[in-house]
Scaffold this active site. Structure first.
Site, PDB file in Angstrom:
ATOM      1  N   LYS A   3      -0.917   0.504   4.777  1.00  0.00           N
ATOM      2  CA  LYS A   3      -0.837   1.896   4.026  1.00  0.00           C
ATOM      3  C   LYS A   3      -1.637   3.008   4.705  1.00  0.00           C
ATOM      4  CE  LYS A   3       0.431   0.669  -0.807  1.00  0.00           C
ATOM      5  NZ  LYS A   3       0.007   0.977  -2.208  1.00  0.00           N
ATOM      6  N   GLU A  18      -1.081 -11.597  -4.550  1.00  0.00           N
ATOM      7  CA  GLU A  18      -1.775 -10.572  -4.419  1.00  0.00           C
ATOM      8  C   GLU A  18      -3.322 -10.803  -5.189  1.00  0.00           C
ATOM      9  OE1 GLU A  18      -0.567  -6.440  -4.955  1.00  0.00           O
ATOM     10  OE2 GLU A  18       1.554  -7.355  -5.309  1.00  0.00           O
ATOM     11  N   HIS A  71      22.233 -24.790  -4.150  1.00  0.00           N
ATOM     12  CA  HIS A  71      23.100 -24.622  -3.206  1.00  0.00           C
ATOM     13  C   HIS A  71      22.275 -24.504  -1.780  1.00  0.00           C
ATOM     14  CE1 HIS A  71      26.544 -24.524  -5.951  1.00  0.00           C
ATOM     15  NE2 HIS A  71      25.538 -23.965  -6.679  1.00  0.00           N
TER      16      HIS A  71
END
Ligand code: PA5
Length: 358
Positions: free
Chosen positions: A350, A236, A252
């Site tokens: 948004k 951001e 892993h």
């Protein structure tokens, strides 16, 4: 940085994000105090705590969960979605956090909680969440507005710390908070624009990361969600791609990604965040993995948390690296010539969803 450099810096960092994040630790005290009344309503019931919030407003909950850690008497869950899990009931300490107060996912959780007979605590600077908490008569913690949510982390984390402490999930009091804020403030001042370049690790790191993709790793435990916070800040503020992962899990799976082609690896920069209390076997894994990966990418660095050892120093150590990542992301933004404050793509989505009927 000389006057010319500072002028150029402010020309890019128009809203003075750097000053806000350097002064950021002081917000924590204010946030801690703001939740005094709401915390007074809680008993130390030690039932699970669930924190609803998105993006910058979820960050405080993630930090609280790490601070509570494996030794906590009940879990701290962070819910970053529209749906409340079915186990959230009347007895759960539910906190809805939205800096603007207008985030639809968080509002939906708030409504669902009321339908379940829960009385969620709201933490916000205003917006619909404040209005609806007032209407429902549920506890409301009001924090100062006017900042990008991610730059208000102290205002957002402070109330959660206080609620978590009152609920018996973290062992933190006025003195612990004051000590941690004092140390974090001193650390942040080393990263200010006018600070000595030799001690400004945040600026040095930003220069190393220029043109690279940060891969931020930690040993889980106290720092489990800090790589994610760093990643989000690089996304951001710096407008950079970044990745985050934790040991021992990454050993892993993700470690195999370092066998990518040389061209891809040339873009990777490894940032390893360490805490003295990392599990001894995790420390062993981190050392071995660092030695293995360091020659493969564009560069690598090891960064240690600062603060007293043991449980009493956990908040200080956590904040020490939180501040470093926040400030480094702002320096990196300016290295790229990008204003750290605007978040156009987030806003665009948004706005688009805000125009749709639900
Ligand atoms: O950093 C940001 O601006 C976002 O991640 C926001 O925090 C997120 O979109 C949620 O908004 P709010 O914090 O206002 O609830």
């Amino acid at each position: 940085m000389g006057t010319e450099g500072a002028d150029r810096f402010h020309h890019i960092d128009r809203s003075r994000m750097l000053e806000t994040v350097v002064a950021g630790p002081g917000q924590l005290i204010e946030g801690w105090r703001a939740a005094a009344d709401a915390a007074g309503l809680l008993s130390s019931r030690r039932t699970p705590m669930a924190i609803c919030g998105m993006g910058g407003s979820a960050a405080g909950g993630l930090l609280l969960g790490d601070l509570a850690g494996a030794g906590a008497p009940a879990p701290v869950h962070v819910i970053r979605n529209y749906l409340l899990p079915s186990w959230v009931g009347e007895d759960t300490l539910l906190v809805c956090v939205s800096y603007s107060g207008d985030t639809e996912e968080t509002l939906e959780c708030f409504h669902n909680a009321l339908l379940r007979g829960n009385r969620p605590v709201a933490i916000t600077s205003g917006g619909r969440l404040a209005e609806e908490a007032r209407r429902a008569g549920t506890p409301l913690v009001t924090i100062p507005g006017g900042l990008p949510p991610r730059a208000a982390i102290g205002y957002l984390f402070g109330p959660l710390l206080r609620l978590g402490a009152a609920h018996g999930l973290v062992d933190v009091d006025d003195e612990t908070v004051a000590r941690a804020v004092h140390r974090a403030g001193k650390i942040a001042s080393r990263y200010a624009l006018e600070a000595d370049l030799a001690g400004n690790v945040a600026l040095q790191l930003a220069k190393k990361l220029y043109g690279r993709i940060p891969l931020v790793y930690s040993g889980g435990g106290l720092l489990a969600n800090l790589p994610y916070r760093w990643k989000c800040q690089f996304n951001e503020n710096s407008k950079s791609m970044a990745f985050a992962n934790v040991f021992p899990e990454l050993g892993h799976n993700e470690v195999m990604g370092w066998e990518s082609t040389e061209r891809m690896r040339e873009g990777f920069f490894l940032v390893m965040l360490r805490d003295a209390a990392d599990h001894p076997r995790v420390q062993r894994r981190m050392d071995a993995t660092y030695a293995m990966l360091e020659p493969l990418g564009a560069g690598a660095t090891l960064l240690d948390s600062e603060g007293p050892p043991g449980r009493a120093g956990r908040l200080e150590r956590l904040l020490s690296l939180l501040v470093l990542g926040d400030v480094a992301s702002v320096y990196l933004a300016v290295e790229y010539g990008k204003d750290p404050t605007p978040i156009d793509k987030i806003q665009e989505i948004k706005d688009l969803l805000g125009t749709e009927d639900r």
